[in-house]
Design an enzyme around this catalytic site. Structure first.
Site, short mmCIF file in Angstrom:
data_model
loop_
_atom_site.label_atom_id
_atom_site.label_comp_id
_atom_site.label_asym_id
_atom_site.label_seq_id
_atom_site.Cartn_x
_atom_site.Cartn_y
_atom_site.Cartn_z
N ASN A 15 -7.62 36.07 -55.89
CA ASN A 15 -8.53 37.49 -56.06
C ASN A 15 -7.70 38.68 -56.18
OD1 ASN A 15 -11.20 36.18 -56.21
ND2 ASN A 15 -11.46 36.08 -53.83
N ASN A 46 -14.06 32.55 -52.41
CA ASN A 46 -14.70 33.33 -51.90
C ASN A 46 -15.95 34.16 -52.42
OD1 ASN A 46 -13.99 33.01 -49.07
ND2 ASN A 46 -11.88 33.84 -49.56
N THR A 102 -3.71 30.04 -46.84
CA THR A 102 -4.81 30.74 -47.51
C THR A 102 -5.73 29.84 -48.44
OG1 THR A 102 -3.68 31.00 -49.56
CG2 THR A 102 -3.41 32.77 -47.88
N THR A 103 -6.88 30.57 -48.68
CA THR A 103 -7.76 29.54 -49.48
C THR A 103 -7.05 29.24 -50.88
OG1 THR A 103 -9.69 30.88 -48.63
CG2 THR A 103 -10.17 29.72 -50.69
N GLY A 104 -6.17 30.14 -51.34
CA GLY A 104 -5.53 29.86 -52.66
C GLY A 104 -4.70 28.74 -52.60
N TRP A 111 -1.16 37.30 -56.40
CA TRP A 111 -0.24 38.40 -56.22
C TRP A 111 -0.33 39.11 -55.03
CZ3 TRP A 111 4.20 38.93 -58.79
CH2 TRP A 111 4.66 40.39 -58.80
N TYR A 162 -5.67 45.16 -53.58
CA TYR A 162 -5.74 43.84 -53.03
C TYR A 162 -6.79 42.95 -53.57
CZ TYR A 162 -5.64 40.35 -49.37
OH TYR A 162 -5.49 39.38 -48.76
N HIS A 163 -7.83 43.16 -53.93
CA HIS A 163 -8.75 42.54 -54.55
C HIS A 163 -9.25 43.06 -55.71
CE1 HIS A 163 -10.58 40.51 -50.47
NE2 HIS A 163 -9.52 39.56 -50.99
N HIS A 223 -1.88 34.38 -41.91
CA HIS A 223 -1.64 34.05 -43.26
C HIS A 223 -0.34 34.62 -43.56
CE1 HIS A 223 -5.26 32.34 -44.37
NE2 HIS A 223 -5.82 33.53 -44.83
#
Ligand code: CTP
Length: 319
Positions: free
Chosen positions: A109, A132, A241-243, A263, A276-277, A293
Site C-alpha cells: 500500500n 487491507n 507485515t501483511t505484505g 516501499w 505512507y499509503h 513491524h
C-alpha cells in the site's frame, strides 16, 4: 535512526527516516531482471517445512464448531467463542486447493504506487493479491482493479470505515465488499482480541447482504510459522507485515511473484516525498513504544530476493 510509526491502531511499524531510500536503490522496472526458477522452487520447498499455504490460509469448517473456544494468537490469555456467523463463513475446502498460477502480483500500500502507471501491468497477472481493503477504483491507472485475494485486518474497519458509526460508513463498507465480486476476503480473526467486534460486524454484513466473497480466516499457527521461516533465514522480524505474509504464502502457488507498492521510506529513490499509503493521509510521524513491524528490515530481505531473481520488486514507474 529508526522511528516508530503507527500505521494501524493495533500494529505500529518501524520506519527508517534516514536516507535509507538511497541505500535501497532498485533499478527502474525496464532494466534487466530475470527470474531464477531454481531459487524460487528452493524457497518454496524451504517454506513448506514451516507452513503449507494451502492449509494455513484458512481454518476449515470441519475443524471447528460454533461455541468452540479460541485463544488469540497475540493475546494468549484472552479467548473468543466461534460464533454461528463465523462458523457459517468458514470455507469447507481451502480456497487455494490445488492452485498454481504462472504469475502473481502482490500489491502493498505504499504511496510509491502513485503516478507509477502500474495498473495495466498489475491487472495482467494471473492472480492479484491486495492488502487491507485498499481502494482501487479511484487509483486504477496506478494500482489496477483485478483482485483475487484481499486481506482485511480488523483494524481497517476503524481506520478506513470509522467503526461503522453511521449508515454512511456502513454503506461505504458494503459497497467495497460488493465490489470484491467473488474474490477471497482474508480476515485474520484470531490474532488480537481488539478485533473481535469488527470481525463480527463484517461477518454479519456479508451474510445479511449475501455478499459474493469467499471468506478465509488464517490458521492460528500461520504467523509464528512465517516468523520462524524468516528467523531461520536470519531476517529478524518481530511480527511479519501483511505484505511479507502474502509473499510467504504466495511462494506455494505462484511460479513468479511480482511485488508493487512495497516501499517503507518517506523519500523515493530520487529523494521525492512518498506517502505512507497511496490512498490516505496516514503519516510516517506517529510514535509508539510497541513496534511489532520491522518494515525496512523486511524490505532489505525482499530486495535481496529481487537481486537474486526469486521475486521482482517494482518501486518506480511501470513501462
Ligand atoms: N507497505 C510497504 N511500504 C509502505 C506501506 C506498506 O512496504 N509504505 C507494505 C507492507 O508490507 C504492508 C503492506 O504493504 O504490510 C500493506 O500495507 P498496510 O495496509 O499499511 O499494511 P499494515 O498496516 O502494515 O498491515 P499489517 O499491520 O497487518 O502488516
Amino acid at each position: 535512526r529508526a522511528e516508530v510509526v503507527i500505521n494501524d491502531s493495533s500494529s505500529p511499524a518501524v520506519v527508517d527516516r534516514s536516507n535509507e531510500s538511497i541505500k535501497h536503490n532498485i533499478k527502474p522496472a525496464s532494466s534487466k531482471w530475470s527470474h531464477n526458477q531454481t531459487l524460487s522452487l528452493k524457497i518454496r520447498k524451504q517454506i513448506l517445512k514451516f507452513l503449507d499455504a494451502e492449509k494455513d490460509i484458512s481454518v476449515l469448517k470441519g475443524t471447528l464448531k460454533p461455541g468452540d473456544v479460541i485463544h488469540y494468537v497475540f493475546d494468549r490469555d484472552s479467548t473468543m467463542n466461534v460464533s454461528q456467523n463465523l462458523y457459517e463463513l468458514l470455507p469447507r475446502t481451502s480456497p487455494l486447493k490445488g492452485k498454481q498460477f504462472p504469475t502473481c502480483a502482490i500489491v502493498g500500500n505504499s504511496g510509491v504506487l502513485l503516478h507509477s502507471s502500474c495498473g495495466p501491468e498489475i491487472d495482467a497477472h494471473s492472480f492479484v493479491i491486495r492488502c487491507n481493503l485498499a481502494p482501487v477504483q479511484e487509483y486504477s491507472q496506478d494500482v489496477g482493479m483485478k483482485t483475487d485475494l484481499v486481506t482485511m485486518n480488523p483494524s481497517v474497519i476503524q481506520r478506513a470505515f470509522e467503526d461503522l458509526v453511521n449508515e454512511t460508513w456502513r454503506e461505504k463498507l458494503l459497497q467495497r465488499l460488493h465490489s470484491l465480486n467473488g474474490s477471497i476476503l482474508w480476515i485474520p480473526a484470531f490474532m488480537a482480541k481488539g478485533g473481535k467486534e469488527r470481525v463480527e460486524w463484517v461477518n454479519e454484513l456479508i451474510l445479511k447482504h449475501h455478499i459474493n466473497v469467499r471468506t478465509a480466516y488464517p490458521s492460528l499457527r500461520l504467523l509464528h510459522a512465517v516468523r520462524g521461516y524468516w528467523l531461520t533465514n536470519k531476517v529478524h522480524i518481530k511480527r511479519p507485515t501483511t505484505g511479507l505474509l502474502m509473499y510467504t504464502l504466495a511462494t506455494r502457488f505462484c511460479n513468479r511473484i511480482y511485488l508493487y507498492g512495497f516501499w517503507p521510506f518517506p523519500l523515493d529513490q530520487n529523494q521525492n516525498p512518498v506517502k505512507y499509503h497511496y490512498y490516505d493521509s496516514l503519516k510516517y510521524g506517529y510514535t509508539s513504544q510497541a513496534s511489532p513491524h520491522t518494515m525496512p528490515l523486511e524490505f532489505k530481505a525482499l530486495k535481496t530476493l529481487h537481486q537474486q531473481g526469486a521475486l521482482k520488486l517494482t518501486v518506480g514507474e511501470c513501462d
